[in-house]
Structures are given as structure tokens and as C-alpha cells.
Design an enzyme around this catalytic site. Sequence first.
Site, PDB file in Angstrom:
ATOM      1  CG  LEU A   1      -0.753   0.105  -5.176  1.00  0.00           C
ATOM      2  CD1 LEU A   1      -1.315  -0.304  -3.819  1.00  0.00           C
ATOM      3  CD2 LEU A   1       0.755  -0.175  -5.189  1.00  0.00           C
TER       4      LEU A   1
ATOM      5  CB  SER B   1      -6.379   0.099 -11.570  1.00  0.00           C
ATOM      6  OG  SER B   1      -5.902   1.292 -12.146  1.00  0.00           O
ATOM      7  CB  SER B   2      -4.194   0.003 -16.585  1.00  0.00           C
ATOM      8  OG  SER B   2      -4.082   1.244 -15.994  1.00  0.00           O
TER       9      SER B   2
ATOM     10  CB  ALA C   1      -5.509  -5.641 -12.020  1.00  0.00           C
TER      11      ALA C   1
ATOM     12  CG  ASP D   1       1.882  -2.844 -15.797  1.00  0.00           C
ATOM     13  OD1 ASP D   1       2.473  -3.515 -16.664  1.00  0.00           O
ATOM     14  OD2 ASP D   1       1.238  -1.806 -16.068  1.00  0.00           O
TER      15      ASP D   1
END
Length: 329
Positions: free
Chosen positions: A111, A113-114, A116, A157
Site C-alpha cells: 500500500l 510505502s516507498s 509515502a 502512488d
Amino acid sequence: MEHGKGLMQVSASAPGKLVLFGDHAVVHGYPGIVTAVDRRYQVRARHIDAAALQVRTSADRLHEVPFTALGKTQHPDIAYVAAAINQLNAREPLKHGLKLVTSGPTRSLGLGSSSAISVATLAAASRIHDVDLSLDELYSMARTAILDVQGLGSGLDVAAAVYGGTCFLERAGEIPEALSVERLPLIIGYSGSKAGTVNLVKRVAGLRSRHPDLVEAVLGAMGRISIRSRSCMEEGRWRDLGALTDINQGLLEALGVGTGQLAQLVYAARSARAWGAKLSGAGGGDCAFAWADDSIRADVVAGLEAAGGQVADIACNVPGVKVIDETWR
Ligand code: PMV
């Protein structure tokens, strides 16, 4: 006190993401939709006396990178953080050394992480260095940082991590638009395995170059689904949205992405009368999601769990990046 002067420590956080529509299609210039999810990653920044970046990723892991080596390949634990700081350094050479401490959910569930972490890094580090970045600048820099590490990616993302809410991206590289949605009646099921985005994106690109006419038609249909889904979501037409979601799942299968486990989750949700269900993201694992209102929610959750899914109770459409704490001298 003058802006930025005497600032000792800054913490910023950014949300994860769930790709709703346009997975893979966005990489090829078609529209996509993403929602920000309440699995936030934090980065705490402070100055140090060294021309280096130090990154603590856990109690027993501290990495150090001299500023002169920021653009080089880094340990995978800190690749995104270093690439983000490299962007900041390129925009305005850093006058002080920097220590960052990263934290967040231990399991990423695919979901985001990179994205964020990259976005929270840029927000905390720019603030402590007193570099004013607009959200659009932050978006562009974080996107470039991710491209530097992965070599590909649409930035969908990053859109969720920066702007939050639910974003419509007309075309990769452009600034996304915020959708006016109040709620998203969806349920997320984790398949139990992690997906590698890069290989699957390359596989779809390979299929496209071998069968351009067929694959372009599939990607174009996915893009049109994103456009139609946008109005369904804004107008609360959930049954129509469910039908579009099912078509999108079929198109992803047509591209050869997806796994047996993801398909089982999708079928289980549909058997429990969800309005529609599809995988989210590259399709090698990670999550699927289903649209369902409160009256059938318990049945859909039970169906997903019976099919081996782990239902994650995660809020969607949440705020984007923010500075959450500042300590002054
Ligand atoms: O990072 P993932 O696996 O959730 O995939 C994101 C969606 C893709 O379209 C497959 C890749 C991208 O960069 O948009």
C-alpha cells in the site's frame, strides 16, 4: 521567530495508497484513480555536524551516505530516502548534514510505502533546511526520486502521498485532480504475498510491444473506465462503479497480470454480493478490494477471509503529507 530559524527537529508524515482504477494503464499515458490510505509513514529530521545523510530505519540500523554519494546506488533500505534527499540537494545544495529517522507500519501490504517515505522525507528535510516547496514541487521531486530508484512508474502512488484524498490522474507527469468524494464504501483484502511492481510493469510493456494493437485497446478501455468511474464515485453510483470495477479486473486478467489468490478474493467478494471487485496495483500479489455497503459488508469480509484474505480495516480518502511536529531551540 523568523521562519525556519532555530528549528531543531521536524517530523512529517505521508499516507499510503490504494490504486482504484487504471493500474498499468497509467504507466502508458492513460488516466488512473488512486485513494490515500491511513497507513502513514513518518520521517523525523534534524541537522548533524557532517556533510552526510544519516538514516535510522530501525533501532539497530543506521546508514550513512556522504552528500557526494547521494546520487549513487544505495542500500535498498534507504534507496528512496537517499534519492529524495538527492533531489532536494539538487534543488538547493544542503548546507548542513542531516539525520533522518523513518518509521511506519512494519508490513507494507503493497500500500505505497516507498512513495509515502519519499514524500515524508522531502517534507521533513525541506522544512528543516528552510526550503519552501509547494505541493506541486514536492510531487514532481518525489516522482523523480522514485523514477531514479525504480526506473519506471506513473507517479499515481506519489499523488496519493502528497495530495491525499482521492486523485484522478489524467496523464502520468501531470498534476492530479482531487475528486470530491465523501466516502468510499470499499473493503481491502490482502492476498498474503508481496508483489514486485517493476517486473510486472515491464512484462505488460513487453506484451504491448509484441501486440500493440490489442494491448493498446485494453489499456485504452482501462483509461475510459477511470473516466467513467470518476463520475460514478462523485455521484455515488456504486452499482455502476461495481460493474466498471469488474470489467477492469477482466482487462487486467487479459494483460496476464493477477494471481490465483487475488482471483479467489475477487470471486469470493462477488459471491458475497459485493458490487464489484478487482485487484489493486501491479497484480503479482498485494491487495484486492471490493465495493460493498454496510448491509453486505460483514458477508463480504467473511467471504474474503474464507478465501484466505486478510481483511485490513484501513480508512481511505485520508489527508496527504503534513508536518506533524516541530521542535524549536
Ligand atoms: O506499486 P503497485 O504494485 O501498487 O502498482 C502501482 C500501479 C502500476 O500502474 C502497476 C504502476 C504505476 O507506477 O502506476
